[in-house]
Design a protein around this motif. Structure first.
Motif, mmCIF file in Angstrom:
data_model
loop_
_atom_site.group_PDB
_atom_site.id
_atom_site.type_symbol
_atom_site.label_atom_id
_atom_site.label_comp_id
_atom_site.label_asym_id
_atom_site.label_seq_id
_atom_site.Cartn_x
_atom_site.Cartn_y
_atom_site.Cartn_z
ATOM 1 N N GLU A 54 0.819 -1.208 0.000
ATOM 2 C CA GLU A 54 0.000 0.000 0.000
ATOM 3 C C GLU A 54 0.855 1.260 0.000
ATOM 4 O O GLU A 54 0.460 2.303 -0.522
ATOM 5 N N ASP A 55 2.051 1.184 0.598
ATOM 6 C CA ASP A 55 2.921 2.355 0.686
ATOM 7 C C ASP A 55 3.945 2.397 -0.436
ATOM 8 O O ASP A 55 4.977 3.080 -0.318
ATOM 9 N N ALA A 56 3.673 1.667 -1.531
ATOM 10 C CA ALA A 56 4.663 1.587 -2.610
ATOM 11 C C ALA A 56 4.975 2.948 -3.196
ATOM 12 O O ALA A 56 6.120 3.223 -3.578
ATOM 13 N N MET A 57 3.987 3.833 -3.280
ATOM 14 C CA MET A 57 4.181 5.127 -3.916
ATOM 15 C C MET A 57 4.245 6.272 -2.924
ATOM 16 O O MET A 57 4.192 7.436 -3.325
ATOM 17 N N ASP A 58 4.348 5.967 -1.632
ATOM 18 C CA ASP A 58 4.410 7.039 -0.636
ATOM 19 C C ASP A 58 5.693 7.833 -0.800
ATOM 20 O O ASP A 58 6.768 7.275 -1.009
ATOM 21 N N GLU A 59 5.576 9.170 -0.701
ATOM 22 C CA GLU A 59 6.735 10.043 -0.839
ATOM 23 C C GLU A 59 7.473 10.226 0.477
ATOM 24 O O GLU A 59 8.647 10.594 0.484
ATOM 25 N N SER A 64 15.769 4.557 4.685
ATOM 26 C CA SER A 64 16.319 3.234 4.975
ATOM 27 C C SER A 64 15.392 2.110 4.559
ATOM 28 O O SER A 64 15.814 0.953 4.479
ATOM 29 N N ALA A 65 14.119 2.412 4.309
ATOM 30 C CA ALA A 65 13.141 1.388 3.936
ATOM 31 C C ALA A 65 12.869 1.361 2.444
ATOM 32 O O ALA A 65 11.941 0.686 2.001
ATOM 33 N N ARG A 66 13.669 2.039 1.659
ATOM 34 C CA ARG A 66 13.429 2.089 0.222
ATOM 35 C C ARG A 66 14.100 0.946 -0.515
ATOM 36 O O ARG A 66 13.790 0.683 -1.672
ATOM 37 N N PHE A 67 15.022 0.249 0.114
ATOM 38 C CA PHE A 67 15.724 -0.866 -0.509
ATOM 39 C C PHE A 67 15.757 -2.023 0.493
ATOM 40 O O PHE A 67 16.382 -1.902 1.555
ATOM 41 N N ASP A 74 12.236 -11.702 -3.028
ATOM 42 C CA ASP A 74 11.867 -10.539 -3.834
ATOM 43 C C ASP A 74 12.657 -9.316 -3.385
ATOM 44 O O ASP A 74 12.791 -9.042 -2.184
ATOM 45 N N LEU A 75 13.160 -8.573 -4.355
ATOM 46 C CA LEU A 75 13.880 -7.335 -4.071
ATOM 47 C C LEU A 75 12.959 -6.151 -4.293
ATOM 48 O O LEU A 75 12.307 -6.050 -5.343
ATOM 49 N N HIS A 76 12.893 -5.251 -3.326
ATOM 50 C CA HIS A 76 12.063 -4.050 -3.408
ATOM 51 C C HIS A 76 12.984 -2.843 -3.489
ATOM 52 O O HIS A 76 13.834 -2.633 -2.623
ATOM 53 N N ILE A 77 12.793 -2.057 -4.535
ATOM 54 C CA ILE A 77 13.591 -0.850 -4.754
ATOM 55 C C ILE A 77 12.632 0.289 -5.082
ATOM 56 O O ILE A 77 11.805 0.166 -5.988
ATOM 57 N N ARG A 78 12.759 1.360 -4.338
ATOM 58 C CA ARG A 78 11.984 2.564 -4.636
ATOM 59 C C ARG A 78 12.967 3.655 -5.049
ATOM 60 O O ARG A 78 13.799 4.067 -4.255
ATOM 61 N N SER A 79 12.836 4.087 -6.276
ATOM 62 C CA SER A 79 13.789 5.044 -6.820
ATOM 63 C C SER A 79 13.041 6.188 -7.499
ATOM 64 O O SER A 79 11.922 5.998 -8.006
ATOM 65 N N ASP A 80 13.662 7.360 -7.501
ATOM 66 C CA ASP A 80 13.079 8.545 -8.139
ATOM 67 C C ASP A 80 13.693 8.734 -9.517
ATOM 68 O O ASP A 80 14.905 8.610 -9.697
ATOM 69 N N PHE A 81 12.834 9.073 -10.491
ATOM 70 C CA PHE A 81 13.280 9.329 -11.853
ATOM 71 C C PHE A 81 12.911 10.763 -12.231
ATOM 72 O O PHE A 81 11.817 11.228 -11.936
ATOM 73 N N ALA A 95 8.264 2.358 -7.859
ATOM 74 C CA ALA A 95 8.489 1.201 -7.000
ATOM 75 C C ALA A 95 8.777 -0.010 -7.873
ATOM 76 O O ALA A 95 7.966 -0.359 -8.749
ATOM 77 N N PHE A 96 9.931 -0.629 -7.657
ATOM 78 C CA PHE A 96 10.312 -1.835 -8.389
ATOM 79 C C PHE A 96 10.233 -3.041 -7.455
ATOM 80 O O PHE A 96 10.635 -2.964 -6.290
ATOM 81 N N ILE A 97 9.731 -4.132 -7.997
ATOM 82 C CA ILE A 97 9.729 -5.421 -7.297
ATOM 83 C C ILE A 97 10.322 -6.440 -8.253
ATOM 84 O O ILE A 97 9.737 -6.736 -9.303
#
Length: 328
Positions: A54-59, A64-67, A74-81, A95-97
């Protein structure tokens, strides 16, 4: 919008999915969800067994919880483009999974990406993958190529900043800068400074994501070397952003200097006027004092003499200022 990407003859092909039944027809390596609806999220969960957080797109998620890596691998990566829009430059959270052990796939896993709007880097990768056979081999390669395209997109945006600052520099250093022109220049400089700062933050975020992928030890030797090369490309951008910050500061100081010069010209006019009018004011003050007898009643030339002295006392300082060049 739900799009899937499959490999055929070394090329990446895109398919837009409109129903759950269509998912069973393809074996994608990349599933892209752009502003997904609840129904599309349900399709992904039902067919791939993947629950989108649910918090995949939270800003406001902690850095520390983005990777992180889940227990199932499963690898979770939240990155800004970066989106270098002329009107509103901004960063889009993606959000990448990375699922490397998906039972619904017989290929090398699948990459899921979730974002709220279209990202230029994604379009760039899709275009390249269609034209260049063998560019992508698996889901991990998709993620690496996205970060590679992101670094190149940042470099292209830096070149655009160079061009814009060159135009601003010519406007500032070509000649006299009026207050109106200075306002336009300051606005242009501020926009480029904001964009340059966003680029620096974007490449920092990309560097962290690549470092996480390298530490997870999921990359092959060739992919690991590709990630190192991307990091070297990103490091080469740091010197450019630092140089642009210095150039922006120089142009800002030069523009503010011209504004101060224009203000000093106005202050100089008032200073000259106040000094030139001081002697006439003194004469008028002395002449206007209360005498026992009014001078104009005893002497008919009193007023003309006083006025003449006032005019002469004003012209002499003006002549002196003009001779010294202070009125230019």
């Amino acid at each position: 919008m739900l799009n899937i990407f499959t490999l055929a003859n070394g090329r990446l092909f895109q398919e837009e999915i409109d129903s759950l039944e269509e998912l069973s027809k393809f074996q994608p390596i990349w599933v892209d969800l752009e502003s997904p609806s609840l129904e599309e999220k349900r399709w992904v969960k039902q067919y791939y067994g993947l629950s989108i957080p649910e918090d995949a797109m939270d800003e406001d998620i902690e850095e520390s919880a983005r990777f992180y890596e889940e227990d199932n691998g499963d690898l979770h990566i939240r990155s800004d483009f970066l989106i270098a829009d002329d009107e509103e430059p901004r960063a889009v959270r993606v959000a990448f999974i990375l699922n490397l052990q998906n039972a619904a796939l017989k290929s090398h896993g699948v990459l899921f990406s979730i974002h709220d709007e279209d990202v230029p880097v994604f379009r760039l990768l899709r275009l390249r993958a269609r034209r260049a056979p063998g560019l992508i081999e698996d889901a991990k390669e998709v993620l690496l190529k996205l970060f590679d395209a992101d670094a190149e997109y940042s470099a292209d945006t830096l070149e655009g900043i160079y061009d814009e600052l060159e135009k601003v520099g010519k406007a500032v250093l070509a000649g006299e800068v009026t207050d109106e022109k200075a306002g336009e220049v300051l606005g242009a400089i501020a926009r480029q400074e904001d964009l340059n700062g966003r680029i620096r933050r974007n490449v920092m975020d990309t560097r962290r994501a690549l470092s996480f992928m390298m530490r997870s030890r999921m990359l092959t030797a060739e992919q690991f070397e590709d990630a190192r090369q991307i990091l070297r490309d990103i490091e080469s951008l740091d010197s450019h952003t630092a140089f642009l910050f210095d150039k922006i500061n120089f142009l800002m100081d030069a523009t503010v200097g011209f504004i101060n010069i224009n203000q000093n010209k106005i202050i100089k006019i008032f200073s000259v006027a106040s000094v030139a009018l001081l002697p006439p004011t003194l004469i008028a003050s002395i002449y206007g004092m209360n005498f026992k007898f009014m001078p104009e009643l005893d002497w008919a030339g009193g007023y003309p003499l006083a006025l003449g002295l006032m005019v002469a006392s004003a012209l002499v300082p003006m002549w002196y200022f003009r001779k010294r060049g202070w009125l230019k």
